[in-house]
Design a protein around this motif. Structure first.
Motif, PDB file in Angstrom:
ATOM      1  N   SER A   1       0.820  -1.224   0.000  1.00  0.00           N
ATOM      2  CA  SER A   1       0.000   0.000   0.000  1.00  0.00           C
ATOM      3  C   SER A   1       0.847   1.264   0.000  1.00  0.00           C
ATOM      4  O   SER A   1       0.453   2.275  -0.566  1.00  0.00           O
ATOM      5  CB  SER A   1      -0.959   0.001   1.189  1.00  0.00           C
ATOM      6  OG  SER A   1      -0.244   0.049   2.405  1.00  0.00           O
ATOM      7  N   HIS A   2       2.005   1.199   0.690  1.00  0.00           N
ATOM      8  CA  HIS A   2       2.906   2.366   0.735  1.00  0.00           C
ATOM      9  C   HIS A   2       4.263   1.916   1.250  1.00  0.00           C
ATOM     10  O   HIS A   2       4.438   0.753   1.615  1.00  0.00           O
ATOM     11  CB  HIS A   2       2.304   3.490   1.580  1.00  0.00           C
ATOM     12  CG  HIS A   2       2.127   3.172   3.028  1.00  0.00           C
ATOM     13  ND1 HIS A   2       1.198   2.266   3.491  1.00  0.00           N
ATOM     14  CD2 HIS A   2       2.767   3.635   4.133  1.00  0.00           C
ATOM     15  CE1 HIS A   2       1.264   2.200   4.804  1.00  0.00           C
ATOM     16  NE2 HIS A   2       2.205   3.008   5.227  1.00  0.00           N
ATOM     17  N   ALA A   3       5.201   2.853   1.320  1.00  0.00           N
ATOM     18  CA  ALA A   3       6.612   2.466   1.522  1.00  0.00           C
ATOM     19  C   ALA A   3       7.071   2.490   2.983  1.00  0.00           C
ATOM     20  O   ALA A   3       8.262   2.347   3.246  1.00  0.00           O
ATOM     21  CB  ALA A   3       7.517   3.369   0.671  1.00  0.00           C
ATOM     22  N   HIS A   4       6.187   2.658   3.946  1.00  0.00           N
ATOM     23  CA  HIS A   4       6.621   2.559   5.349  1.00  0.00           C
ATOM     24  C   HIS A   4       7.105   1.136   5.641  1.00  0.00           C
ATOM     25  O   HIS A   4       6.557   0.160   5.127  1.00  0.00           O
ATOM     26  CB  HIS A   4       5.485   2.937   6.299  1.00  0.00           C
ATOM     27  CG  HIS A   4       5.368   4.417   6.528  1.00  0.00           C
ATOM     28  ND1 HIS A   4       4.194   5.033   6.854  1.00  0.00           N
ATOM     29  CD2 HIS A   4       6.316   5.406   6.492  1.00  0.00           C
ATOM     30  CE1 HIS A   4       4.401   6.343   7.004  1.00  0.00           C
ATOM     31  NE2 HIS A   4       5.679   6.590   6.776  1.00  0.00           N
ATOM     32  N   ALA A   5       8.107   1.050   6.537  1.00  0.00           N
ATOM     33  CA  ALA A   5       8.821  -0.212   6.743  1.00  0.00           C
ATOM     34  C   ALA A   5       7.913  -1.365   7.169  1.00  0.00           C
ATOM     35  O   ALA A   5       8.167  -2.514   6.806  1.00  0.00           O
ATOM     36  CB  ALA A   5       9.919   0.006   7.789  1.00  0.00           C
ATOM     37  N   ASP A   6       6.854  -1.071   7.916  1.00  0.00           N
ATOM     38  CA  ASP A   6       5.999  -2.160   8.398  1.00  0.00           C
ATOM     39  C   ASP A   6       4.987  -2.631   7.353  1.00  0.00           C
ATOM     40  O   ASP A   6       4.106  -3.433   7.664  1.00  0.00           O
ATOM     41  CB  ASP A   6       5.282  -1.750   9.704  1.00  0.00           C
ATOM     42  CG  ASP A   6       4.521  -0.439   9.571  1.00  0.00           C
ATOM     43  OD1 ASP A   6       4.843   0.355   8.672  1.00  0.00           O
ATOM     44  OD2 ASP A   6       3.600  -0.204  10.377  1.00  0.00           O
ATOM     45  N   HIS A   7       5.135  -2.160   6.129  1.00  0.00           N
ATOM     46  CA  HIS A   7       4.191  -2.577   5.071  1.00  0.00           C
ATOM     47  C   HIS A   7       4.905  -3.198   3.866  1.00  0.00           C
ATOM     48  O   HIS A   7       4.252  -3.510   2.884  1.00  0.00           O
ATOM     49  CB  HIS A   7       3.355  -1.377   4.597  1.00  0.00           C
ATOM     50  CG  HIS A   7       2.395  -0.904   5.651  1.00  0.00           C
ATOM     51  ND1 HIS A   7       1.054  -1.170   5.618  1.00  0.00           N
ATOM     52  CD2 HIS A   7       2.619  -0.215   6.796  1.00  0.00           C
ATOM     53  CE1 HIS A   7       0.468  -0.660   6.689  1.00  0.00           C
ATOM     54  NE2 HIS A   7       1.396  -0.067   7.417  1.00  0.00           N
ATOM     55  N   ILE A   8       6.212  -3.369   3.971  1.00  0.00           N
ATOM     56  CA  ILE A   8       6.956  -3.762   2.747  1.00  0.00           C
ATOM     57  C   ILE A   8       7.633  -5.133   2.881  1.00  0.00           C
ATOM     58  O   ILE A   8       8.572  -5.423   2.150  1.00  0.00           O
ATOM     59  CB  ILE A   8       8.013  -2.686   2.386  1.00  0.00           C
ATOM     60  CG1 ILE A   8       9.078  -2.558   3.483  1.00  0.00           C
ATOM     61  CG2 ILE A   8       7.344  -1.334   2.141  1.00  0.00           C
ATOM     62  CD1 ILE A   8      10.283  -1.734   3.066  1.00  0.00           C
TER      63      ILE A   8
ATOM     64  N   GLY B   1      -4.362   9.092   1.313  1.00  0.00           N
ATOM     65  CA  GLY B   1      -4.184  10.301   2.124  1.00  0.00           C
ATOM     66  C   GLY B   1      -3.184  10.156   3.249  1.00  0.00           C
ATOM     67  O   GLY B   1      -3.205  10.934   4.208  1.00  0.00           O
ATOM     68  N   HIS B   2      -2.272   9.179   3.152  1.00  0.00           N
ATOM     69  CA  HIS B   2      -1.362   8.876   4.275  1.00  0.00           C
ATOM     70  C   HIS B   2       0.037   9.454   4.045  1.00  0.00           C
ATOM     71  O   HIS B   2       0.474  10.326   4.785  1.00  0.00           O
ATOM     72  CB  HIS B   2      -1.340   7.356   4.451  1.00  0.00           C
ATOM     73  CG  HIS B   2      -0.404   6.840   5.482  1.00  0.00           C
ATOM     74  ND1 HIS B   2      -0.464   7.217   6.798  1.00  0.00           N
ATOM     75  CD2 HIS B   2       0.625   5.954   5.391  1.00  0.00           C
ATOM     76  CE1 HIS B   2       0.493   6.589   7.473  1.00  0.00           C
ATOM     77  NE2 HIS B   2       1.167   5.834   6.637  1.00  0.00           N
ATOM     78  N   ILE B   3       0.741   8.977   3.030  1.00  0.00           N
ATOM     79  CA  ILE B   3       2.032   9.549   2.612  1.00  0.00           C
ATOM     80  C   ILE B   3       2.089   9.535   1.086  1.00  0.00           C
ATOM     81  O   ILE B   3       1.164   9.014   0.442  1.00  0.00           O
ATOM     82  CB  ILE B   3       3.263   8.777   3.168  1.00  0.00           C
ATOM     83  CG1 ILE B   3       3.290   7.350   2.598  1.00  0.00           C
ATOM     84  CG2 ILE B   3       3.263   8.784   4.687  1.00  0.00           C
ATOM     85  CD1 ILE B   3       4.628   6.653   2.758  1.00  0.00           C
TER      86      ILE B   3
ATOM     87  N   GLY C   1      -5.187  -0.106   3.945  1.00  0.00           N
ATOM     88  CA  GLY C   1      -3.821   0.239   4.367  1.00  0.00           C
ATOM     89  C   GLY C   1      -3.898   1.377   5.369  1.00  0.00           C
ATOM     90  O   GLY C   1      -4.977   1.679   5.907  1.00  0.00           O
ATOM     91  N   ASP C   2      -2.786   2.049   5.638  1.00  0.00           N
ATOM     92  CA  ASP C   2      -2.816   3.233   6.502  1.00  0.00           C
ATOM     93  C   ASP C   2      -3.518   4.357   5.743  1.00  0.00           C
ATOM     94  O   ASP C   2      -3.210   4.591   4.576  1.00  0.00           O
ATOM     95  CB  ASP C   2      -1.391   3.677   6.858  1.00  0.00           C
ATOM     96  CG  ASP C   2      -0.691   2.691   7.772  1.00  0.00           C
ATOM     97  OD1 ASP C   2      -1.363   1.787   8.295  1.00  0.00           O
ATOM     98  OD2 ASP C   2       0.528   2.823   7.966  1.00  0.00           O
ATOM     99  N   PHE C   3      -4.404   5.057   6.412  1.00  0.00           N
ATOM    100  CA  PHE C   3      -5.140   6.113   5.710  1.00  0.00           C
ATOM    101  C   PHE C   3      -5.444   7.271   6.651  1.00  0.00           C
ATOM    102  O   PHE C   3      -5.365   7.146   7.871  1.00  0.00           O
ATOM    103  CB  PHE C   3      -6.431   5.564   5.102  1.00  0.00           C
ATOM    104  CG  PHE C   3      -7.495   5.216   6.121  1.00  0.00           C
ATOM    105  CD1 PHE C   3      -7.397   4.070   6.882  1.00  0.00           C
ATOM    106  CD2 PHE C   3      -8.597   6.052   6.317  1.00  0.00           C
ATOM    107  CE1 PHE C   3      -8.371   3.752   7.839  1.00  0.00           C
ATOM    108  CE2 PHE C   3      -9.574   5.739   7.261  1.00  0.00           C
ATOM    109  CZ  PHE C   3      -9.452   4.587   8.017  1.00  0.00           C
TER     110      PHE C   3
HETATM  111 ZN    ZN Z   1       2.276   4.068   7.128  1.00  0.00          ZN
END
Ligand code: ZN
Length: 321
Positions: free
Chosen positions: A24-31, A73-75, A96-98
Motif C-alpha cells: 500500500s505504501h513504503a513505510h517499513a511495516d508494510h513492505i 491520504g497517508h504519505i 492500508g494506513d489512511f
Molecule cells: Zn504508514
C-alpha cells in the motif's frame, strides 16, 4: 491473504504462496513482501521510494482490471486497493494506513464503496481524538517562530511522510529547515513527484548552508532526538528547543520541550466515519490492534471482527451458497 478471481493476493505482508502482493505504501511495516515478491501491485511513487530508501527494485505489475487503486491520504504514493471478485460478486476494499484530514505532501483520501472493508487499526481507542489538523499546523508554526528568536528549534520525526509535511508547514511561514541526510534523500523522490519542498541538507557545505548555521535555525531529524539535541547545543553554543511531531503525542509523553499531535493516520472516530462512507456491511479490522479495534467498533454499533483469511473466505462462501 485474499482469494479473488482464483488469485491469492497478500495485503502488506509476506504470505507464502501468494500470486500477487499488494504494497500500500513504503513505510517499513508494510513492505515485508517487497524483496521476495514476483508480482507486486504498488503505486509508481512507492516503487520510487523503495528504490531510494531500501535499494529494492520492485517487480511490479500493471494493476489487473478487477483491481483499482485509490489514494489513501497517508504519505506520498499511499493507496487503498479495491478488489472485485467475479466469483462471489463482492467488492473488497483494503485501506492500508489512511487519513481523512488532508495532508500537504500527499494526495487526499479517495472514497469508494465496497461490500467488505478491511480497515487499518492503528488508532483503535475511541478516547484518542486528533485535533483539527489546521490548528496543529498553526501551533507548530507559532512555536517555531517564537523559539527561533532565542535559539535553535529541533524536531524529531519520521523520515518518510511526516518530515515532508513538517517542511511544507514551516515553508509556509518562510522557514527553510536543515534536514538529516535520510530525510533529504527521501525529499528527492517527493521533488521528482512534483512536491515543492524548500530545505537544506545537513551534509551540504554551500554558502547558503554556512550562512544559515550562523543564525538561529530549525533542524528536522529522524535520529535520536536527545543525542542530537546535545550535539547541536554543543556545536553551536545555543539553546536548543526540542519538539516531536507525531500522532503518538496523544498516547505517550516524549522527552522534549513540546509535542505536537501531527498524524498521518485516521483516529478511531475518523475510521468509524470512513467505514460508514464506504457503505460496507462487512467490516474486518487489520493490523496489530485488530482485535481491540473490532471490539471497539462493535461496542459503538458498527459490527466488526478481526481480519482472518477464514473470515473473508467464509463471507464469500456464504454469498456463493
Ligand atoms: Zn504508514
Amino acid at each position: 491473504m485474499i482469494n479473488a478471481n482464483n488469485l491469492r493476493i497478500s495485503l502488506d505482508r509476506r504470505s507464502k504462496g501468494s500470486d500477487l502482493d499488494f504494497i500500500s505504501h513504503a513505510h517499513a511495516d508494510h513492505i515485508s513482501s517487497a524483496k521476495s515478491t514476483k508480482h507486486a501491485i504498488a503505486s509508481e511513487e512507492t516503487v520510487a521510494l523503495l528504490k531510494k530508501i531500501n535499494d529494492i527494485e520492485l517487480k511490479h505489475e500493471k494493476t489487473p482490471d478487477f483491481m483499482q487503486l485509490y489514494d489513501a491520504g497517508h504519505i506520498l504514493g499511499s493507496k487503498q486497493i479495491a478488489i472485485n471478485d467475479e466469483v462471489s460478486g463482492r467488492r473488497i476494499l483494503y485501506t492500508g494506513d489512511f487519513q481523512l484530514q488532508n495532508g500537504r505532501a500527499c494526495k487526499k483520501l479517495q472514497i469508494t464503496g465496497a461490500d467488505t472493508i478491511i480497515v487499518d487499526s492503528t488508532y483503535f481507542d475511541p478516547r484518542i481524538k486528533f485535533d483539527e489538523r489546521s490548528e496543529v499546523e498553526i501551533a507548530i508554526q507559532k512555536w517555531t517562530q517564537g523559539k527561533l528568536r532565542n535559539g535553535i528549534a529541533l524536531f524529531s520525526t519520521f523520515a518518510l511522510g511526516k518530515a515532508q509535511e513538517l517542511i511544507m508547514i514551516l515553508n509556509e511561514v518562510g522557514i527553510v529547515p536543515v534536514v538529516s541526510e535520510k530525510i533529504a534523500r527521501i525529499n528527492e523522490v517527493y521533488a521528482h513527484c512534483g512536491l515543492d519542498l524548500d530545505y537544506i541538507a545537513d551534509y551540504e557545505d554551500g554558502a547558503e548552508y554556512i550562512q544559515l548555521l550562523k543564525e538561529n535555525f530549525v533542524g528536522i531529524t529522524d535520529g535520536p532526538g536527545d543525542q542530537i539535541r546535545a550535539c547541536v547545543s554543543e556545536a553551536y553554543g545555543k539553546r536548543v528547543y526540542s519538539a516531536v511531531a507525531t500522532g503518538f503525542s496523544k498516547v505517550m509523553k516524549f522527552n522534549t520541550d513540546v509535542q505536537f499531535s501531527l498524524s498521518d493516520h485516521a483516529d478511531f472516530w475518523q475510521a468509524y466515519d470512513y467505514i460508514g462512507m464506504t457503505g460496507a456491511k462487512n467490516v474486518l479490522t487489520y493490523g496489530p490492534n485488530a482485535v481491540q479495534m473490532a471490539i471497539n467498533l462493535s461496542r459503538n454499533g458498527c459490527g466488526a471482527e478481526p481480519y482472518a483469511e477464514a473470515a473473508v473466505t467464509q463471507q464469500m462462501a456464504t454469498l456463493i451458497k
